[in-house]
Design a protein around this motif. Structure first.
Motif, PDB file in Angstrom:
ATOM      1  N   LEU A   1       0.838  -1.204   0.000  1.00 45.96           N
ATOM      2  CA  LEU A   1       0.000   0.000   0.000  1.00 45.96           C
ATOM      3  C   LEU A   1       0.876   1.258   0.000  1.00 45.96           C
ATOM      4  N   GLY A   2       1.917   1.226   0.827  1.00 43.21           N
ATOM      5  CA  GLY A   2       2.827   2.371   0.880  1.00 43.21           C
ATOM      6  C   GLY A   2       3.483   2.611  -0.471  1.00 43.21           C
ATOM      7  N   ALA A   3       3.918   1.530  -1.114  1.00 46.45           N
ATOM      8  CA  ALA A   3       4.570   1.652  -2.417  1.00 46.45           C
ATOM      9  C   ALA A   3       3.596   2.196  -3.453  1.00 46.45           C
ATOM     10  N   ALA A   4       2.335   1.736  -3.373  1.00 47.90           N
ATOM     11  CA  ALA A   4       1.317   2.183  -4.328  1.00 47.90           C
ATOM     12  C   ALA A   4       1.122   3.689  -4.200  1.00 47.90           C
ATOM     13  N   ILE A   5       1.038   4.148  -2.951  1.00 48.62           N
ATOM     14  CA  ILE A   5       0.845   5.584  -2.729  1.00 48.62           C
ATOM     15  C   ILE A   5       2.052   6.357  -3.253  1.00 48.62           C
ATOM     16  N   PHE A   6       3.249   5.832  -2.965  1.00 41.81           N
ATOM     17  CA  PHE A   6       4.477   6.496  -3.401  1.00 41.81           C
ATOM     18  C   PHE A   6       4.507   6.610  -4.936  1.00 41.81           C
ATOM     19  N   ALA A   7       4.232   5.487  -5.627  1.00 41.04           N
ATOM     20  CA  ALA A   7       4.315   5.475  -7.091  1.00 41.04           C
ATOM     21  C   ALA A   7       3.270   6.397  -7.702  1.00 41.04           C
ATOM     22  N   SER A   8       2.064   6.351  -7.136  1.00 42.09           N
ATOM     23  CA  SER A   8       0.982   7.160  -7.690  1.00 42.09           C
ATOM     24  C   SER A   8       1.233   8.651  -7.449  1.00 42.09           C
ATOM     25  N   VAL A   9       1.771   8.988  -6.275  1.00 40.91           N
ATOM     26  CA  VAL A   9       2.087  10.388  -5.995  1.00 40.91           C
ATOM     27  C   VAL A   9       3.203  10.869  -6.927  1.00 40.91           C
ATOM     28  N   ALA A  10       4.161   9.980  -7.211  1.00 38.79           N
ATOM     29  CA  ALA A  10       5.240  10.363  -8.128  1.00 38.79           C
ATOM     30  C   ALA A  10       4.661  10.769  -9.482  1.00 38.79           C
ATOM     31  N   LEU A  11       3.714   9.967 -10.003  1.00 37.42           N
ATOM     32  CA  LEU A  11       3.083  10.319 -11.283  1.00 37.42           C
ATOM     33  C   LEU A  11       2.288  11.617 -11.143  1.00 37.42           C
ATOM     34  N   ALA A  12       1.613  11.760 -10.006  1.00 34.94           N
ATOM     35  CA  ALA A  12       0.820  12.976  -9.781  1.00 34.94           C
ATOM     36  C   ALA A  12       1.721  14.203  -9.796  1.00 34.94           C
ATOM     37  N   LEU A  13       2.933  14.060  -9.241  1.00 28.18           N
ATOM     38  CA  LEU A  13       3.845  15.196  -9.215  1.00 28.18           C
ATOM     39  C   LEU A  13       4.370  15.528 -10.611  1.00 28.18           C
ATOM     40  N   VAL A  14       4.544  14.502 -11.436  1.00 26.71           N
ATOM     41  CA  VAL A  14       4.916  14.770 -12.829  1.00 26.71           C
ATOM     42  C   VAL A  14       3.818  15.599 -13.491  1.00 26.71           C
ATOM     43  N   HIS A  15       2.566  15.184 -13.248  1.00 23.41           N
ATOM     44  CA  HIS A  15       1.422  15.921 -13.785  1.00 23.41           C
ATOM     45  C   HIS A  15       1.437  17.363 -13.265  1.00 23.41           C
ATOM     46  N   GLY A  16       1.693  17.509 -11.965  1.00 24.49           N
ATOM     47  CA  GLY A  16       1.742  18.842 -11.372  1.00 24.49           C
ATOM     48  C   GLY A  16       2.869  19.676 -11.962  1.00 24.49           C
ATOM     49  N   PHE A  17       4.025  19.037 -12.115  1.00 22.14           N
ATOM     50  CA  PHE A  17       5.182  19.757 -12.666  1.00 22.14           C
ATOM     51  C   PHE A  17       4.852  20.303 -14.055  1.00 22.14           C
ATOM     52  N   ALA A  18       4.194  19.463 -14.870  1.00 25.00           N
ATOM     53  CA  ALA A  18       3.860  19.895 -16.232  1.00 25.00           C
ATOM     54  C   ALA A  18       2.753  20.951 -16.223  1.00 25.00           C
ATOM     55  N   CYS A  19       1.699  20.717 -15.430  1.00 22.79           N
ATOM     56  CA  CYS A  19       0.512  21.575 -15.530  1.00 22.79           C
ATOM     57  C   CYS A  19       0.618  22.826 -14.673  1.00 22.79           C
ATOM     58  N   ILE A  20       1.191  22.680 -13.477  1.00 25.29           N
ATOM     59  CA  ILE A  20       1.198  23.821 -12.565  1.00 25.29           C
ATOM     60  C   ILE A  20       2.456  24.657 -12.795  1.00 25.29           C
ATOM     61  N   THR A  21       3.622  23.994 -12.752  1.00 30.67           N
ATOM     62  CA  THR A  21       4.858  24.752 -12.869  1.00 30.67           C
ATOM     63  C   THR A  21       5.092  25.250 -14.292  1.00 30.67           C
ATOM     64  N   HIS A  22       4.864  24.358 -15.283  1.00 33.67           N
ATOM     65  CA  HIS A  22       5.191  24.757 -16.656  1.00 33.67           C
ATOM     66  C   HIS A  22       3.970  25.102 -17.496  1.00 33.67           C
ATOM     67  N   ARG A  23       2.796  25.181 -16.851  1.00 30.84           N
ATOM     68  CA  ARG A  23       1.564  25.605 -17.521  1.00 30.84           C
ATOM     69  C   ARG A  23       1.309  24.813 -18.803  1.00 30.84           C
ATOM     70  N   GLY A  24       1.648  23.539 -18.752  1.00 32.66           N
ATOM     71  CA  GLY A  24       1.402  22.678 -19.910  1.00 32.66           C
ATOM     72  C   GLY A  24      -0.074  22.347 -20.014  1.00 32.66           C
ATOM     73  N   ASP A  25      -0.459  21.755 -21.125  1.00 29.74           N
ATOM     74  CA  ASP A  25      -1.855  21.369 -21.331  1.00 29.74           C
ATOM     75  C   ASP A  25      -2.186  20.194 -20.409  1.00 29.74           C
TER      76      ASP A  25
END
Lengths: 324, 368
Positions: A67-91
């Protein structure tokens, strides 16, 4: 009568089990989208979580580590999404598509590298999974008419994550609608400029929303592979992330209506299995595919405004550019 | 922030750097798995170009991607995001079969083939009509509707292939074969008929149709009044409306054209290669079209080049499974996701640093 009642309770119980990943994912999407970040990447995070949970549970023998690993992996992907959308204003949509495809490839690639089983994880044994919990006195009260089956069949006998999903709904309600954090988060999705002038960082609020999304999708993934199922198979999320997105829209971005949308789509899925090959009065045999696509059809009809209007948060998908 | 980038940098340097970044990260994944990324790349290049028949496969895949990539690109120019290429291609396959299954016993192939191509475009376009129409008139977002339509299309296809359209007397979900004279000839058949040696591959004359479609899209978008209105709409909807562009009908028309292009993928995959309709024949190529369109910057020339790259990756990727026990073709999916991420969502990540690099060298008085 009693038989039918027990049957009904069993169908509802299976609905609940099928709706659990939808509830987690839809609540996940609610945090993200209420803060203004479109998330069509729920599917990818769910899949990634499912893989990470099964892989780590299999390697360590502990579903909790999974469960811990699942949360870690999913948050990692979420942060990639955040990095693209929030920080770099990507689509947001493009980023979501990327996350889904990435997860679909990575889970199999890492799976083959770790286990060389064609992308699956080894089947998990009892100790490596979340087991059903029998609530106190369930066996004793099972024979009491009406309430007995309700308690023994419907409420008792699920694993802990099912109960967690049900708890997630009021929790999401409270966080979003009764805390100042929730108020600011929703404001970031409706009027980010107001949040900014009040002195709060839209960026940091949106990042926190995206992280919560990641946590919840991770739990949903762990549920799929280490609680509902007994191991990971490729593409095991099978569109559930998209159904959750549909449920979120169907529930008009509100916790309780979204819960009911998840349960409705859960009923459709559990009845599809039962109705295959059964001839119903009046309509005859319903092809199982027709029942399975119903959530998508219903969502399209809703979006077209034919029953009620689904109005998204105002700044959904709009990058926030701080004035200089 | 410095000034805008020079055009050549924007058109050439940035896309190349973004793709290079995607390859770099994918190479990192291969290295983490414990294999040599350069050796894996070499295996893929040999698998895509060197082995007998491999070039044919590469071009066959590329043909699919040209169609789905153009579909995404046309919609992009009107600032519409059509994620429904997968479903539109699937329904395009139904269009091919609707024509072939009813007409191929009666009509000669030369008549059936053009009708089947038309069927693919019509069915694909029709499947995109409703999402376009709903966005234009009811305000439901085309992204969400096309996602939903992908699943609906998949459901319809499974239902038809397991029921009404299934080849009698078998249980595999697929139709009967199309009459041999009503399929698009493969290149190796033609080459052999002309007396050349040629290894078998699914490459067929649909590649000419793809080339024509790419040229047609260029003409449509940059050389017609319709294309001008379409690009105006993409630049600014209020400006388009003010200039008298009928926005709702433009949205619908753009989606239908986009869907028709995606539907045409079925001529290559169904009418040219498989010669029958099988379940899930679209195999995610509709989504690959998104990567192709982003990488090719929504220009037909870029799309053709990106399609060739992806064709080589897909064909080369299959070779990975034979050469390694720890790698397989899904590595290409990882790369595809990364390309969409870097060329799409993070496309402007490097604008700032690069424009500083390209900025005219004016020495600012340095503070002591």
């Amino acid at each position: 009568m009693t038989e039918a009642w027990i049957d009904a309770m069993q169908i509802l119980a299976s609905t609940l089990r099928l709706a659990t990943p939808l509830i987690f994912c839809a609540m996940a999407g609610m945090f993200s989208e209420r803060a203004g970040v479109v998330d069509i990447g729920l599917e990818g995070k769910l899949l990634m979580g499912a893989f990470a949970a099964a892989a780590v549970a299999s390697l360590t023998g502990s579903p909790w580590a999974g469960l811990g690993a699942a949360i870690f992996a999913s948050v990692a992907l979420a942060l990639v999404h955040g990095f693209a959308c929030i920080t770099h204003r990507g689509d947001h949509i493009v980023s979501g598509v990327a996350i889904n495809i990435l997860a679909s490839g990575l889970t199999v690639v890492i799976g083959i590298a770790l286990f060389t089983m064609g992308g699956q994880t080894p089947p998990l044994d009892r100790a490596e999974r979340f087991r059903p919990i029998t609530l106190p006195f369930a066996d004793q009260v099972a024979d009491i008419p009406v309430l007995g089956p309700l308690y023994a069949e419907l409420l008792s006998g699920h694993n802990i994550l099912v109960y967690a999903a049900l708890a997630a709904v009021p929790l999401a309600s409270i966080v979003l609608f009764a805390t100042s954090f929730g108020l600011r988060l929703r404001a970031a999705g409706e009027a980010p400029e107001a949040v900014d002038s009040a002195g709060y960082s839209v960026t940091w609020l949106r990042y926190r929303a995206v992280i919560i999304t990641g946590v919840l999708c991770g739990i949903a993934g762990a549920y799929l592979s280490t609680a509902h199922g007994g191991g990971f198979v490729r593409e095991m999320s099978a569109g559930k992330g998209y159904i959750a997105l549909a449920a979120l829209i169907f529930g008009k971005w509100r916790p309780v209506p979204t819960l009911f949308a998840c349960l409705l789509f859960g009923v459709l899925e559990s009845s599809a299995a039962r109705l295959s090959g059964v001839s119903l009065p009046v309509v005859g045999q319903i092809p199982i595919e027709v029942i399975l696509i119903a959530p998508y059809v219903l969502t399209v009809i809703l979006l077209a405004g034919f029953f009620g209007r689904a109005i998204p948060p105002r700044a959904l998908g709009v990058p926030y550019v701080k004035e200089r | 922030m410095s000034g805008p980038l020079p055009r050549w940098a924007d058109v050439l340097v940035i896309p190349l750097i973004n793709v290079a970044l995607a390859f770099l990260v994918a190479g990192g994944v291969v290295a983490l798995i414990g294999e040599n990324p350069l050796a894996a790349l070499r295996v893929m290049i040999e698998g895509a170009f060197v082995y007998p028949g491999s070039l044919g496969y590469t071009l066959y895949y590329a043909t699919n991607f040209v169609f789905t990539g153009l579909a995404v690109a046309v919609a992009f120019h009107a600032r519409l995001f059509n994620i429904g290429g997968e479903g539109q291609a699937a329904i395009g396959g139904l269009g091919v079969m609707a024509v072939c299954l009813t007409l191929d016993p009666y009509l000669p192939g030369v008549l059936v083939i053009p009708l089947a191509i038309l069927g693919a475009a019509l069915f694909g376009g029709a499947w995109a009509f409703l999402p376009g129409f709903l966005q234009a008139t009811r305000g439901s977002h085309v992204v969400i509707t096309t996602i939903m339509f992908n699943f609906i299309a998949a459901g319809i296809l499974v239902w038809l292939l397991t029921g009404p359209l299934i080849r009698p007397g078998q249980s595999t979900p697929q139709t009967r074969n199309i009459a041999p004279d009503a399929t698009i000839p493969t290149v190796h058949e033609i080459a052999r008929a002309l007396g050349f040696e040629a290894s078998s591959s699914p490459l067929n004359l649909s590649i000419l149709l793809a080339a024509a479609a790419a040229f047609g899209v260029w003409v449509l978008i940059w050389r017609t009044p319709f294309g001008f209105r379409l690009r105006t709409l993409g630049e600014s909807e209020p400006a388009a409306r003010y200039a008298g562009v009928p926005v709702p009908s433009m949205v619908v028309a753009t989606m239908v054209i986009s869907g028709a292009l995606a539907g045409l993928m079925a001529t290559n995959a169904v009418l040219g290669a498989q010669e029958k309709l099988v379940n899930n024949f679209t195999a995610g190529f509709g989504f690959t079209g998104i990567a192709v369109a982003l990488m090719g910057r929504a220009h037909p020339v870029g799309i053709v080049m990106a399609s060739l790259l992806f064709g080589a990756l897909y064909q080369g990727g299959t070779e990975l499974s034979f050469a390694y026990s720890t790698l397989d073709r899904n590595m290409v999916l990882v790369l595809q996701g990364l390309i969409i991420l870097f060329s799409g969502a993070l496309a402007h990540m490097l604008d700032g640093p690069l424009s500083r690099l390209f900025a005219p060298r004016r020495r600012l008085p340095s503070t002591p």
